[in-house]
Design a protein around this motif. Structure first.
Motif, mmCIF file in Angstrom:
data_model
loop_
_atom_site.group_PDB
_atom_site.id
_atom_site.type_symbol
_atom_site.label_atom_id
_atom_site.label_comp_id
_atom_site.label_asym_id
_atom_site.label_seq_id
_atom_site.Cartn_x
_atom_site.Cartn_y
_atom_site.Cartn_z
ATOM 1 N N PHE A 109 50.410 34.369 65.114
ATOM 2 C CA PHE A 109 49.210 33.683 65.575
ATOM 3 C C PHE A 109 48.413 34.555 66.535
ATOM 4 N N GLY A 110 49.120 35.379 67.307
ATOM 5 C CA GLY A 110 48.436 36.319 68.187
ATOM 6 C C GLY A 110 47.604 37.330 67.406
ATOM 7 N N ILE A 111 48.162 37.819 66.298
ATOM 8 C CA ILE A 111 47.433 38.756 65.445
ATOM 9 C C ILE A 111 46.213 38.087 64.827
ATOM 10 N N LEU A 112 46.377 36.852 64.372
ATOM 11 C CA LEU A 112 45.234 36.128 63.797
ATOM 12 C C LEU A 112 44.126 35.948 64.837
ATOM 13 N N PHE A 113 44.522 35.691 66.085
ATOM 14 C CA PHE A 113 43.542 35.549 67.162
ATOM 15 C C PHE A 113 42.820 36.873 67.407
ATOM 16 N N LEU A 114 43.584 37.970 67.425
ATOM 17 C CA LEU A 114 42.971 39.291 67.620
ATOM 18 C C LEU A 114 42.001 39.620 66.492
ATOM 19 N N ARG A 115 42.377 39.257 65.265
ATOM 20 C CA ARG A 115 41.486 39.526 64.130
ATOM 21 C C ARG A 115 40.178 38.747 64.276
ATOM 22 N N ASN A 116 40.263 37.526 64.777
ATOM 23 C CA ASN A 116 39.046 36.749 65.009
ATOM 24 C C ASN A 116 38.173 37.391 66.077
ATOM 25 N N LEU A 117 38.803 37.897 67.137
ATOM 26 C CA LEU A 117 38.053 38.583 68.183
ATOM 27 C C LEU A 117 37.388 39.846 67.641
ATOM 28 N N MET A 118 38.126 40.577 66.797
ATOM 29 C CA MET A 118 37.575 41.792 66.192
ATOM 30 C C MET A 118 36.413 41.452 65.268
ATOM 31 N N LEU A 119 36.545 40.317 64.581
ATOM 32 C CA LEU A 119 35.493 39.905 63.654
ATOM 33 C C LEU A 119 34.191 39.630 64.410
ATOM 34 N N LYS A 120 34.315 39.124 65.621
ATOM 35 C CA LYS A 120 33.127 38.887 66.440
ATOM 36 C C LYS A 120 32.414 40.194 66.788
ATOM 37 N N ARG A 121 33.168 41.277 66.771
ATOM 38 C CA ARG A 121 32.588 42.592 67.023
ATOM 39 C C ARG A 121 32.135 43.274 65.729
ATOM 40 N N GLY A 122 32.229 42.516 64.629
ATOM 41 C CA GLY A 122 31.787 43.056 63.346
ATOM 42 C C GLY A 122 32.805 43.939 62.664
ATOM 43 N N ILE A 123 34.077 43.804 63.060
ATOM 44 C CA ILE A 123 35.143 44.638 62.493
ATOM 45 C C ILE A 123 36.168 43.743 61.815
ATOM 46 N N ALA A 124 36.396 43.966 60.536
ATOM 47 C CA ALA A 124 37.442 43.242 59.806
ATOM 48 C C ALA A 124 38.702 44.095 59.844
ATOM 49 N N MET A 125 39.630 43.745 60.715
ATOM 50 C CA MET A 125 40.823 44.561 60.908
ATOM 51 C C MET A 125 41.877 44.203 59.875
ATOM 52 N N GLY A 126 42.127 45.114 58.966
ATOM 53 C CA GLY A 126 43.134 44.900 57.943
ATOM 54 C C GLY A 126 44.520 45.257 58.460
ATOM 55 N N ALA A 127 45.483 45.292 57.561
ATOM 56 C CA ALA A 127 46.859 45.609 57.944
ATOM 57 C C ALA A 127 46.956 47.076 58.346
ATOM 58 N N ARG A 128 47.677 47.334 59.423
ATOM 59 C CA ARG A 128 47.923 48.696 59.869
ATOM 60 C C ARG A 128 49.323 49.126 59.443
ATOM 61 N N LYS A 129 49.643 50.389 59.704
ATOM 62 C CA LYS A 129 50.917 50.931 59.232
ATOM 63 C C LYS A 129 52.101 50.136 59.781
ATOM 64 N N GLY A 130 52.033 49.795 61.079
ATOM 65 C CA GLY A 130 53.120 49.020 61.677
ATOM 66 C C GLY A 130 53.270 47.660 61.027
ATOM 67 N N GLY A 131 52.135 47.057 60.656
ATOM 68 C CA GLY A 131 52.178 45.767 59.987
ATOM 69 C C GLY A 131 52.819 45.859 58.611
ATOM 70 N N LYS A 132 52.580 46.982 57.932
ATOM 71 C CA LYS A 132 53.173 47.167 56.602
ATOM 72 C C LYS A 132 54.686 47.395 56.701
ATOM 73 N N ILE A 133 55.101 48.155 57.726
ATOM 74 C CA ILE A 133 56.540 48.355 57.940
ATOM 75 C C ILE A 133 57.206 47.013 58.260
ATOM 76 N N LYS A 134 56.523 46.212 59.084
ATOM 77 C CA LYS A 134 57.023 44.878 59.425
ATOM 78 C C LYS A 134 57.178 44.028 58.170
ATOM 79 N N ALA A 135 56.231 44.148 57.244
ATOM 80 C CA ALA A 135 56.284 43.366 56.008
ATOM 81 C C ALA A 135 57.539 43.704 55.203
ATOM 82 N N PHE A 136 57.927 44.981 55.184
ATOM 83 C CA PHE A 136 59.152 45.374 54.473
ATOM 84 C C PHE A 136 60.387 44.806 55.181
ATOM 85 N N ALA A 137 60.369 44.804 56.512
ATOM 86 C CA ALA A 137 61.486 44.226 57.259
ATOM 87 C C ALA A 137 61.588 42.734 56.980
#
Length: 199
Positions: A109-137
């Motif tokens: 939920f923290g990540i979703l909140f950060l993505r919303n904040l980034m969206l307000k700045r006009g940036i759509a933040m996709g998955a980063r490398k750490g997020g992809k490693i987390k997905a495998f875990a």
């Protein structure tokens, strides 16, 4: 919606299906006798389809040149709902402990909140490398936990259940650590975007 987005949307349908099948013995009326052995192959099919769609939706988007800001947000949103659903089932079944689940829940939920904040700045933040490693875990945790659940439902648990449950717990703890490191990375990206915006 693009083809890749439609593939992603499959996970939004299959996640609640997994929940219902997994906890059917809980949600069914008390007068309806429920056997759980038949749920094993169904759960594995649902699990693998959700994982396959997660692996191919990005490739489809890139191959068709349909990468979009919507897709960058929709894909991690679908992933979050899927894994919260899966982990909730395993926690309810006492295969995984609740405290690490809460840590992961708060992180997501923290990540979703950060993505919303980034969206307000006009940036759509996709998955980063750490997020992809987390997905495998997460995936390895899910496989081990579903194996533990399967041997229990098939009545062949014995020592295998304990081994698989311990393996799932180990992957779960690793997932928590990776998810926290990944969260710190997302926070860093957010702060950097703020500094860039103020220049």
């Amino acid at each position: 919606m693009t083809l890749a987005d439609k593939v992603t949307a499959v996970r939004l349908v299959f996640a609640p299906c997994f929940f219902i099948v997994y906890l059917l013995h809980v949600v069914a009326p008390f007068w309806v006798p429920i056997t759980t052995s038949w749920t094993v192959p169904v759960l594995w099919i649902l699990f693998f389809i959700t994982e396959i769609t997660d692996l191919i939706d990005g490739k489809i988007a890139r191959s068709r040149k349909e990468v979009s800001d919507f897709g960058k947000l929709f894909d991690p949103f679908a992933d979050t709902l899927v894994w919260i659903t899966f982990f909730l089932c395993f926690v309810a079944d006492r295969i995984l402990p609740v405290i690490p689940f809460l840590v992961i829940l708060y992180r997501e939920f923290g990540i979703l909140f950060l993505r919303n904040l980034m969206l307000k700045r006009g940036i759509a933040m996709g998955a980063r490398k750490g997020g992809k490693i987390k997905a495998f875990a997460y995936m390895f945790t899910g496989i081990a936990a579903l194996l533990a659940s399967s041997v229990q439902r098939l009545g062949i648990g014995g020592p295998y259940f304990g081994i698989l449950r311990t393996t799932a717990l180990a992957f779960f703890i690793i997932s928590v650590l990776i998810s926290l490191i990944s969260f710190a990375d997302y926070v860093s990206v957010y702060k950097q975007s703020g500094k860039a915006e103020n220049k």
